[in-house]
Design a protein around this motif. Structure first.
Motif, PDB file in Angstrom:
ATOM      1  N   GLY A  25     -64.678 -53.768 -82.155  1.00  0.00           N
ATOM      2  CA  GLY A  25     -64.106 -55.054 -82.520  1.00  0.00           C
ATOM      3  C   GLY A  25     -62.610 -55.146 -82.318  1.00  0.00           C
ATOM      4  N   HIS A  26     -61.942 -54.007 -82.110  1.00  0.00           N
ATOM      5  CA  HIS A  26     -60.503 -54.033 -81.846  1.00  0.00           C
ATOM      6  C   HIS A  26     -60.218 -54.759 -80.526  1.00  0.00           C
ATOM      7  N   LEU A  27     -59.145 -55.480 -80.510  1.00  0.00           N
ATOM      8  CA  LEU A  27     -58.690 -56.168 -79.303  1.00  0.00           C
ATOM      9  C   LEU A  27     -58.041 -55.152 -78.357  1.00  0.00           C
ATOM     10  N   VAL A  28     -58.421 -55.208 -77.075  1.00  0.00           N
ATOM     11  CA  VAL A  28     -57.837 -54.306 -76.074  1.00  0.00           C
ATOM     12  C   VAL A  28     -57.555 -55.085 -74.791  1.00  0.00           C
ATOM     13  N   LEU A  29     -56.691 -54.508 -73.969  1.00  0.00           N
ATOM     14  CA  LEU A  29     -56.335 -55.100 -72.679  1.00  0.00           C
ATOM     15  C   LEU A  29     -56.611 -54.090 -71.569  1.00  0.00           C
ATOM     16  N   GLY A  30     -57.156 -54.571 -70.474  1.00  0.00           N
ATOM     17  CA  GLY A  30     -57.277 -53.769 -69.271  1.00  0.00           C
ATOM     18  C   GLY A  30     -56.199 -54.197 -68.291  1.00  0.00           C
ATOM     19  N   LEU A  31     -55.384 -53.242 -67.832  1.00  0.00           N
ATOM     20  CA  LEU A  31     -54.265 -53.564 -66.941  1.00  0.00           C
ATOM     21  C   LEU A  31     -54.463 -52.915 -65.579  1.00  0.00           C
ATOM     22  N   ALA A  32     -54.060 -53.639 -64.539  1.00  0.00           N
ATOM     23  CA  ALA A  32     -54.166 -53.159 -63.159  1.00  0.00           C
ATOM     24  C   ALA A  32     -52.983 -53.702 -62.381  1.00  0.00           C
ATOM     25  N   ARG A  33     -52.815 -53.211 -61.157  1.00  0.00           N
ATOM     26  CA  ARG A  33     -51.746 -53.720 -60.296  1.00  0.00           C
ATOM     27  C   ARG A  33     -52.292 -53.867 -58.883  1.00  0.00           C
ATOM     28  N   SER A  34     -51.922 -54.976 -58.251  1.00  0.00           N
ATOM     29  CA  SER A  34     -52.364 -55.229 -56.884  1.00  0.00           C
ATOM     30  C   SER A  34     -51.490 -54.459 -55.900  1.00  0.00           C
ATOM     31  N   SER A  35     -51.961 -54.350 -54.667  1.00  0.00           N
ATOM     32  CA  SER A  35     -51.187 -53.642 -53.646  1.00  0.00           C
ATOM     33  C   SER A  35     -49.895 -54.380 -53.318  1.00  0.00           C
ATOM     34  N   GLU A  36     -49.803 -55.670 -53.691  1.00  0.00           N
ATOM     35  CA  GLU A  36     -48.562 -56.420 -53.492  1.00  0.00           C
ATOM     36  C   GLU A  36     -47.568 -56.205 -54.628  1.00  0.00           C
ATOM     37  N   GLY A  37     -48.024 -55.521 -55.695  1.00  0.00           N
ATOM     38  CA  GLY A  37     -47.123 -55.213 -56.801  1.00  0.00           C
ATOM     39  C   GLY A  37     -47.283 -56.102 -58.011  1.00  0.00           C
ATOM     40  N   ASP A  38     -48.258 -57.032 -57.991  1.00  0.00           N
ATOM     41  CA  ASP A  38     -48.448 -57.947 -59.110  1.00  0.00           C
ATOM     42  C   ASP A  38     -49.282 -57.293 -60.201  1.00  0.00           C
ATOM     43  N   ILE A  39     -48.881 -57.534 -61.452  1.00  0.00           N
ATOM     44  CA  ILE A  39     -49.652 -57.004 -62.570  1.00  0.00           C
ATOM     45  C   ILE A  39     -50.855 -57.898 -62.809  1.00  0.00           C
ATOM     46  N   ARG A  40     -51.975 -57.285 -63.208  1.00  0.00           N
ATOM     47  CA  ARG A  40     -53.200 -58.010 -63.525  1.00  0.00           C
ATOM     48  C   ARG A  40     -53.648 -57.573 -64.911  1.00  0.00           C
ATOM     49  N   ALA A  41     -54.277 -58.491 -65.652  1.00  0.00           N
ATOM     50  CA  ALA A  41     -54.709 -58.174 -67.011  1.00  0.00           C
ATOM     51  C   ALA A  41     -56.047 -58.823 -67.318  1.00  0.00           C
ATOM     52  N   ALA A  42     -56.827 -58.153 -68.146  1.00  0.00           N
ATOM     53  CA  ALA A  42     -58.079 -58.685 -68.678  1.00  0.00           C
ATOM     54  C   ALA A  42     -58.124 -58.325 -70.157  1.00  0.00           C
ATOM     55  N   MET A  43     -58.630 -59.250 -70.976  1.00  0.00           N
ATOM     56  CA  MET A  43     -58.646 -59.036 -72.419  1.00  0.00           C
ATOM     57  C   MET A  43     -60.079 -58.991 -72.921  1.00  0.00           C
ATOM     58  N   GLY A  44     -60.317 -58.175 -73.929  1.00  0.00           N
ATOM     59  CA  GLY A  44     -61.634 -58.116 -74.535  1.00  0.00           C
ATOM     60  C   GLY A  44     -61.589 -57.318 -75.816  1.00  0.00           C
ATOM     61  N   LEU A  45     -62.776 -56.960 -76.284  1.00  0.00           N
ATOM     62  CA  LEU A  45     -62.907 -56.173 -77.501  1.00  0.00           C
ATOM     63  C   LEU A  45     -63.511 -54.811 -77.172  1.00  0.00           C
ATOM     64  N   VAL A  46     -63.304 -53.866 -78.053  1.00  0.00           N
ATOM     65  CA  VAL A  46     -64.041 -52.610 -77.963  1.00  0.00           C
ATOM     66  C   VAL A  46     -65.470 -52.919 -78.388  1.00  0.00           C
ATOM     67  N   SER A  47     -66.411 -52.788 -77.460  1.00  0.00           N
ATOM     68  CA  SER A  47     -67.792 -53.176 -77.767  1.00  0.00           C
ATOM     69  C   SER A  47     -68.656 -52.011 -78.224  1.00  0.00           C
ATOM     70  N   ALA A  48     -68.293 -50.783 -77.850  1.00  0.00           N
ATOM     71  CA  ALA A  48     -69.092 -49.633 -78.267  1.00  0.00           C
ATOM     72  C   ALA A  48     -68.228 -48.386 -78.295  1.00  0.00           C
ATOM     73  N   LEU A  49     -68.458 -47.561 -79.299  1.00  0.00           N
ATOM     74  CA  LEU A  49     -67.780 -46.274 -79.447  1.00  0.00           C
ATOM     75  C   LEU A  49     -68.788 -45.242 -79.915  1.00  0.00           C
ATOM     76  N   SER A  50     -68.630 -44.024 -79.444  1.00  0.00           N
ATOM     77  CA  SER A  50     -69.413 -42.906 -79.983  1.00  0.00           C
ATOM     78  C   SER A  50     -68.663 -41.621 -79.666  1.00  0.00           C
ATOM     79  N   GLY A  51     -69.289 -40.508 -79.946  1.00  0.00           N
ATOM     80  CA  GLY A  51     -68.625 -39.230 -79.794  1.00  0.00           C
ATOM     81  C   GLY A  51     -68.590 -38.720 -78.372  1.00  0.00           C
ATOM     82  N   ALA A  52     -68.379 -37.432 -78.240  1.00  0.00           N
ATOM     83  CA  ALA A  52     -68.255 -36.794 -76.931  1.00  0.00           C
ATOM     84  C   ALA A  52     -69.543 -36.956 -76.136  1.00  0.00           C
TER      85      ALA A  52
END
Length: 330
Positions: free
Chosen positions: A103-130
């Motif tokens: 449920g925590h809010l998180v961001l996915g960040l990326a960069r294009s080959s032209e140098g532009d930053i990209r972002a996507a927003m969502g929630l942590v949908s699943a967590l478990s151990g190793a």
């Protein structure tokens, strides 16, 4: 309305600050993957996203491209590491993925080959151990963020609401996002720096899972429903020297039950077993036997060019680490 504007501005600020350490990794493909300036002069990215390791350039936040030197990789955890000289971009602020909650809010960040930053927003949908990948990689925490991994997002950063990079994003089954946690990334980097390679144990056998008949389980007092049958043995290998035979069914490795090839691969990935004797419990001719074998070290030569990519299966980088462990050789 003011609270929404405040949230929007806070997110934009996090993207700007955390994104300054996110780069594009160019390997001559139509769409570049992303990477993270993890330590000073050290870039990590998704291993599966790279068709080769030579002639790689890194595009930084100003849009400038720099040549990168390949340091090493671990395909089982989908991590490749490159080095930059005299890099002038910030090092990522690394956080602890163990603090995440569903449920925590998180961001996915990326960069294009032209140098532009990209972002996507969502929630942590699943967590478990190793967990482990299809190729036996030991990954410290299962993290599935509910974000869209657009083209070029593989190898980019997962950022928490405090602006810390808690792991590297990669593509799982059916294109779902997965995150390799910071603890795993640091462990792989440390081993590459210490040894120049990822050390893995080696037996010299080809294996595949096999179901154990109920009458055999009862006769031998076994609780497992499956084992691993030996289908190939390399000459002069540790398994050969130990007397392992074709058709032997492995049920325990160093006292630990094994049900499929992934179990064996994961146990061999512990480099502290290399050069040490371990006991294999096997079924041969309807009887339980024990064989002592000295674990060897897998001799993997790093080259600028990669082999054809493996099929995808359990969820992580493109190696996809979710399901389908069928056969293996180690």
């Amino acid at each position: 309305m003011s609270s929404l504007i405040g949230l929007s501005n806070s997110l934009a600020e996090i993207v700007e600050q955390a994104g300054s350490s996110v780069v594009a990794v160019n390997a001559g493909t139509r769409i570049s993957s992303s990477g993270i300036h993890w330590r000073d002069g050290m870039i990590i990215t998704s291993d599966e996203s790279l068709p080769h390791y030579d002639e790689i350039t890194i595009t930084v936040s100003e849009g400038k491209s720099l040549p990168a030197t390949f340091l090493g990789h671990d395909s089982s955890t989908d991590i490749a590491v490159f080095q930059l000289q005299d890099v002038q971009i910030p090092v990522a602020k690394i956080g602890d993925a163990a603090t995440l909650k569903v449920g925590h809010l998180v961001l996915g960040l990326a960069r294009s080959s032209e140098g532009d930053i990209r972002a996507a927003m969502g929630l942590v949908s699943a967590l478990s151990g190793a967990w482990r990948s299809i190729s036996g990689g030991n990954i410290d925490q299962f993290i599935r963020p509910d974000i869209n991994l657009y083209p070029g997002f593989a190898g980019g950063a997962l950022v928490d609401a405090a602006g810390y990079v808690v792991g590297m994003n990669t593509s799982g089954r059916r294109g779902t996002a997965l995150t390799i946690p910071a603890t795993t990334v640091n462990r792989v980097i440390d081993q590459l720096l210490a040894k120049g390679r990822i050390s893995r144990g080696y037996l010299g056998v080809g294996m595949q899972p096999v179901r154990l008949p109920d009458n055999l389980k009862t006769a031998l007092n076994l609780t497992s429903t499956t084992g691993v049958i030996v289908v190939n043995i390399e000459a002069a290998s540790p398994a050969d020297h130990a007397g392992l035979l074709l058709g032997d069914v492995l049920v325990k490795f160093d006292g630990i039950a094994v049900n499929d090839t992934g179990d064996v691969l994961a146990l061999l990935n512990h480099s502290d077993r290399i050069g040490k004797p371990i006991t294999l419990q096997i079924i041969r001719g309807g009887a339980l036997l024990e064989l002592d074998v000295v674990v060897g070290e897998s001799q993997v030569i790093e080259e600028g060019r990669k082999h054809e990519p493996h099929g995808r299966g359990h969820e992580s980088g493109g190696r996809r680490h979710e399901g389908g462990r069928r056969h293996g050789k180690r």
